[in-house]
Design a protein around this motif. Structure first.
Motif: not given
Length: 551
Positions: A301-305, A309-311, A337-350
């Motif tokens: 994901l192209k980095p956004q400051s 960032s609106n992510l 690392r692509n999502f360092s500007t996110a407000r909410v992160l949901k991570l599922q490991l299967h």
């Protein structure tokens, strides 16, 4: 007060039209015989839904076993031949349904069921068009706003030219099982109103996909599921090796999504080579990825400051189908690392355990976590499996918490190392047990159940390998809500240890939700947590503000 309708005929015409909007065309037309009022309702619903199940059934087709081969996995009753006559009949019925519409058709659906002898490309005049192109080129379909095409069956894929669609009015396009999607866009073909594109089980050359996106300046939602990314033909020729495998040449490609705000990548593969794909989506607000963790490293994901960032939310569902493969620790963290500007992160490991991606040594932490900071992340959700005998499972959690200095809401769902995620169900016995627990809680006495496995007088600080002894900025100043979901098979299991850990170390904690899988609230809703805080905290805390609630 208006009377509540008791019968379908009591509903207003607009409501009945909305119901017929989703009905198959043949069944919708059949309602015309019900009464004079129904005679024209289906014609004015604004939708034509063509479904081959209304015209033919595999149960009516003779079994054709002579063409079956030893390697053919299909059931014997599966039709291995297709009927030009039935296909032409379906096309004729489709034309009649479109011609009968008394109001502009806004929604067109074409569904070809598996087992049907109707084939999307089997017409007598193949030089002119195929079935799908013939339907969507009907004059009555030139003003549609929603187009849904779904083909069931592995051997019924079709080719579709995007340039043949109604470019002036289309807002939503959903295509399932297209073996090759061609752009073929004339200069004047611009989809000014297209806002949603859903492609599933489709083969799409990357160049064609970019042309389609460029022709839709208002495209906001792009959903790509189980799709194949095809290299350009000239690149395919360069990569082919006669009698041998395709060389592992990595191509760096770019997909520009200027207006897309919601993007879904769910299960994709690269054909004829390996691609590292950069996504340039400056307005992206929601991103979801579902697929192999090994392939996740091919997306960038192209980095956004942080200021631009609106992510808002990222959902990642990572899987390892090659059980036992330990070679994806680096791809996992590079992808995160692509999502360092996110407000909410949901991570599922299967299908793999947390310790598989734990960074246990300083060298790997410096290499993969150096500079990684989720500086805007407010909510973190993690669903994962752990190995009870491993001492490094919680190291992965520590790695995450170190990168989330301002997280306020943390939700953790843990299960033991079953490779396939289990779906819990509540049978009658569990329901009765839950009701009894609620009753006991409402009428609880001062006596409580110990969560520590020992007498309530023992309040030693909880030790969790990988977490205890570490300093986390979020625990000191920001974390206010923790939700833990686990199966409590023993009094002092990992879930209980984590409850103690957060109760003792989250200095501004306000709410602690605990769900142990059986919903036995009296074992959780007790004063033990308050005593853990009182006995083990080294700083003054506002204990009155901490609420321990069922999860």
């Amino acid at each position: 007060m208006a009377a509540v309708p008791r019968y379908l005929s009591d509903l207003p015409d607009d409501v009945m039209r909305r119901i017929l909007f989703f009905a198959p065309a043949r069944e919708g037309a059949a309602t015309a015989v019900l009464s004079r009022r129904w005679r024209w309702l289906w014609c004015t619903s604004g939708a034509v839904n063509l479904n081959t199940r209304s015209f033919s059934s595999s149960q009516d087709q003779p079994e054709v076993q002579s063409q079956a081969q030893p390697w053919d996995w299909r059931p014997k009753s599966y039709p291995r031949d297709f009927s030009t006559k039935e296909t032409e009949g379906f096309l004729h019925a489709a034309g009649e349904a479109l011609a009968a519409a008394a109001s502009p058709v806004k929604r067109l659906t074409v569904f070809i069921a598996e087992g049907s002898r109707i084939h999307p490309t089997l017409l007598e005049d193949r030089s002119k068009h195929d079935l799908i192109s013939a339907v969507i080129s009907n004059p009555a379909a030139r003003r549609i706003e929603e187009l849904h095409i779904e083909i069931e069956g592995w051997n019924k894929s079709f080719m579709l030219s995007f340039g043949s669609l109604a470019s002036e009015t289309l807002r939503t396009v959903r295509i399932i099982s297209c073996c090759f999607l061609m752009a073929a866009l004339p200069d004047a073909a611009v989809f000014q109103r297209l806002v949603q594109l859903h492609l599933e089980r489709c083969g799409v050359p990357l160049v064609n996909l970019q042309h389609i996106i460029d022709a839709a300046p208002q495209l906001e939602t792009l959903h790509l599921e189980s799709w194949s990314i095809m290299l350009p033909k000239e690149e395919e020729e360069e990569h082919k090796v006669f009698g041998g495998p395709v060389p592992k040449v990595v191509r760096h490609c770019r997909l520009v999504l200027p207006a897309v705000t919601a993007l879904v990548f769910a299960g994709y593969i690269y054909q004829n080579g390996k691609v590292r794909l950069e996504l340039d989506a400056p307005r992206l607000r929601y991103f979801r990825y579902e697929g192999e963790v090994q392939l996740s490293d091919t997306l960038l994901l192209k980095p956004q400051s942080a200021s631009s960032s609106n992510l808002a939310q990222v959902d990642l569902e990572l899987k390892d189908y090659h059980v036992g493969d330990q070679q994806f620790c680096q791809p996992f963290w590079r992808f995160i690392r692509n999502f360092s500007t996110a407000r909410v992160l949901k991570l599922q490991l299967h299908y793999f355990n947390m310790d598989t991606v734990a960074l246990t040594d300083k060298e790997s932490q410096d290499e993969l976590l150096g500079g990684l900071l989720f500086g805007l992340l407010e909510r973190l959700e993690l669903q994962a499996h752990y190995e009870p005998t491993s001492k490094t499972s919680m190291v992965m959690l520590a790695n995450l918490l170190h990168c989330c200095p301002v997280v306020r809401d943390f939700r953790l769902k843990l299960s033991k190392n079953n490779l396939a995620p289990r779906k819990s169900s509540i049978d009658q016995e569990a329901r009765e047990d839950f009701n009894n627990s609620v009753d006991h809680f409402r009428h609880r006495r001062s006596q409580t159940v110990s969560l520590g496995g020992e007498d309530d007088g023992n309040h030693e600080a909880s030790y969790v390998s990988g977490l205890s002894g570490e300093s986390f900025n979020c625990l000191q100043s920001y974390l206010r809500r923790v939700r833990l979901h686990f199966c409590m098979e023993e009094p002092n299991c990992l879930g209980v240890q984590l409850a103690k850990f957060f109760a003792e170390n989250a200095m501004v904690l306000e709410e602690l939700y605990i769900h142990d899988g059986s919903q036995k609230m009296p074992e959780h809703m007790n004063t033990s947590v308050g005593r853990w805080i009182t006995k083990n905290s080294t700083e003054m805390r506002n204990l009155a503000g901490v609420a321990v609630l069922p999860g």
